[in-house]
Scaffold this active site. Sequence first.
Site, PDB file in Angstrom:
ATOM      1  N   ASP A  78       0.809  -1.210   0.000  1.00 18.25           N
ATOM      2  CA  ASP A  78       0.000   0.000   0.000  1.00 18.25           C
ATOM      3  C   ASP A  78       0.847   1.266   0.000  1.00 18.25           C
ATOM      4  O   ASP A  78       0.483   2.266  -0.621  1.00 18.25           O
ATOM      5  CB  ASP A  78      -0.934   0.011   1.212  1.00 18.25           C
ATOM      6  CG  ASP A  78      -2.198  -0.785   0.969  1.00 18.25           C
ATOM      7  OD1 ASP A  78      -2.143  -1.723   0.155  1.00 18.25           O
ATOM      8  OD2 ASP A  78      -3.226  -0.476   1.578  1.00 18.25           O
ATOM      9  N   ASP A 120      -1.475  -5.453   4.922  1.00 17.46           N
ATOM     10  CA  ASP A 120      -2.696  -4.866   4.414  1.00 17.46           C
ATOM     11  C   ASP A 120      -3.731  -5.849   3.899  1.00 17.46           C
ATOM     12  O   ASP A 120      -4.312  -6.594   4.676  1.00 17.46           O
ATOM     13  CB  ASP A 120      -2.322  -3.809   3.372  1.00 17.46           C
ATOM     14  CG  ASP A 120      -1.613  -2.635   4.048  1.00 17.46           C
ATOM     15  OD1 ASP A 120      -0.383  -2.595   4.023  1.00 17.46           O
ATOM     16  OD2 ASP A 120      -2.306  -1.787   4.644  1.00 17.46           O
ATOM     17  N   LYS A 121      -3.959  -5.913   2.591  1.00 21.89           N
ATOM     18  CA  LYS A 121      -5.085  -6.698   2.059  1.00 21.89           C
ATOM     19  C   LYS A 121      -4.801  -8.192   2.023  1.00 21.89           C
ATOM     20  O   LYS A 121      -5.711  -8.996   1.848  1.00 21.89           O
ATOM     21  CB  LYS A 121      -5.462  -6.234   0.636  1.00 21.89           C
ATOM     22  CG  LYS A 121      -5.609  -4.734   0.491  1.00 21.89           C
ATOM     23  CD  LYS A 121      -6.494  -4.137   1.551  1.00 21.89           C
ATOM     24  CE  LYS A 121      -6.242  -2.665   1.727  1.00 21.89           C
ATOM     25  NZ  LYS A 121      -4.907  -2.327   2.211  1.00 21.89           N
ATOM     26  N   CYS A 191       5.024  -2.303   8.436  1.00 23.38           N
ATOM     27  CA  CYS A 191       5.400  -0.990   8.974  1.00 23.38           C
ATOM     28  C   CYS A 191       5.023  -0.859  10.439  1.00 23.38           C
ATOM     29  O   CYS A 191       3.950  -1.278  10.869  1.00 23.38           O
ATOM     30  CB  CYS A 191       4.781   0.111   8.138  1.00 23.38           C
ATOM     31  SG  CYS A 191       5.437   0.149   6.450  1.00 23.38           S
ATOM     32  N   GLU A 442      -6.687   4.716  -0.496  1.00 24.43           N
ATOM     33  CA  GLU A 442      -6.324   5.295   0.793  1.00 24.43           C
ATOM     34  C   GLU A 442      -5.857   6.733   0.602  1.00 24.43           C
ATOM     35  O   GLU A 442      -5.145   7.037  -0.357  1.00 24.43           O
ATOM     36  CB  GLU A 442      -5.201   4.487   1.458  1.00 24.43           C
ATOM     37  CG  GLU A 442      -5.663   3.164   2.002  1.00 24.43           C
ATOM     38  CD  GLU A 442      -4.579   2.426   2.767  1.00 24.43           C
ATOM     39  OE1 GLU A 442      -4.927   1.454   3.455  1.00 24.43           O
ATOM     40  OE2 GLU A 442      -3.398   2.816   2.679  1.00 24.43           O
ATOM     41  N   SER A 468      -5.313   5.135   5.343  1.00 27.08           N
ATOM     42  CA  SER A 468      -4.296   4.241   5.867  1.00 27.08           C
ATOM     43  C   SER A 468      -4.435   4.157   7.378  1.00 27.08           C
ATOM     44  O   SER A 468      -4.919   5.090   8.028  1.00 27.08           O
ATOM     45  CB  SER A 468      -2.908   4.782   5.516  1.00 27.08           C
ATOM     46  OG  SER A 468      -1.911   4.193   6.312  1.00 27.08           O
TER      47      SER A 468
END
Length: 554
Positions: A78, A120-121, A191, A442, A468
């Site tokens: 992302d 993320d996804k 992250c 995002e 985000s």
Amino acid sequence: MRSDKMKAGLEKAPHRALFKAMGYTDAELERPLIGIANSANEIIPGHIHLDTICQAAKAGVMMAGGTPIEFPTIGVCDGIAMNHEGMKYSLASRELIADSIEVMATAHPFDGLILIPNCDKIVPGMLMAALRINIPAIVISGGPMLAGRHNGKDVDLISVFEGVGTVKAGLLSEQELRQLEDNACPGCGSCAGMFTANSMNCLTEALGLALPGNGTIPAVYAARIRLAKIAGMKVMELLNKGIHPRDIATVGAFRNALAVDMALGCSTNTVLHVPAVAHEAEINLSLDMINDVSRKTPNLCHLSPAGPHHVQDLNEAGGIPAVMAELSKNNLIDLACITATGKTVRKNIVGAEIKDAAVIRRLENPYHPEGGIAILRGNLAPDGAVIKQSAVAPEMMRSEGRARVFNSEEEAVEAILGRKIRPGDVVVIRYEGPKGGPGMREMLTPTSAIAGMGLDKDVALITDGRFSGGTRGAAIGHISPEAAEGGPIALVEEGDTIEINILEKKITLRVDDETLARRMDSWRPPPPRIAKGYAYRYAQMVTSASTGAIFKET
């Protein structure tokens, strides 16, 4: 065994021949076959090391008497996809990941699954697949990145995003930004803050589909490798005990995950992903349920971007078991839920305690009496909108301002960085929803620019797109219905007054019904921004953000 469909009996001699072409022995084929969905690649920092995690998981399967069989899945970073057309494909990748695992595990009927995501996804996509297929399965993520160090302070990716706005405001030099860029992300892992990836990995642990430590043990720790080996052994135990994902992911387990979400102050993206995962378990998880859990659950952690701590700090403070143990004191956790350990939550959290009350606060001293996420409603968002209230400055909990209307993220970013946004403005970014974007981008670049320019206590931003997990400030996303579907956000005009009352869970466009009806009469849906390929097909199939942006039932 389920895998007997492709390996047992006289008729499957050709099938066995194909396995033997790959080097499998009769002894290996006689054991349970465990599919391992590995999302390793060389474009996501959280996935660059997943081959190492996969090898450890394979070792665990073999130690417990199974045969591991690896296959790949895609993944989108992302951060790298942010603020350009690539972000239109990030959320959309979730459905592809779920579908591809369904295809692989049905075409090749494995006895169990190990799912190796991190960012993320990829995490919710794999969870959706596990609950859809419903064979014994366990998740082992790659773990969080360590925080970086710059000028004696902990920093992360969001520090760099906000640094861009700080440079534009004349408060930071480009040379200093380059130094920050070099130091913010020190190595592999998702992250370092409580952004979407770490939110989902922590919630997977709270849901019970991953082992204790899954969400918080840093990527570079040897404990992460040991956890992967244990996960490989545990999937064999789940298979032997006949424990399936839907036995674990019950209504009680989802409420546990939501309670942990609220205590941690997780990403607003969980409001998209958790309902979508629940849908695959045939559980209706509504926005009203989310607000109900939020009202009852205190916010105990202020992890980046809401506060100074990072996921490594959460790990050292006791991790998710300590959070769940603390919440259980107020009966906010269903202790009877079974988990991937083969044991109940009650047994999993025996002995768990808070080791640093500055990182995980106690119930009697929360950061906020309510959870980190709130659902807002009103004439601007009849079907709901989402805000990370734990990351909002006190001054912005109640506000009103003048609408500054933009029909794309790019237009808004140009105005923000061009210093055309003033204190008291409400930035409206529309036609960025699941259908209109397409893909519900995002808005980290505009929110980070606002924060970096020192406007996060004076300027709100609302959008039918999303944010985000690194976003902070009065950023309200998932406005539903979205503009492309003719939702009220499509009718906002420059200069309209918008009132935001997070304390009362309201968002109001101060325009009378007659005027809105007149505007609606002249509104026409815009042409699709992408008219071919997967993004176009996605826009035709996707539902509202208020239902988790799942696909329409056909």
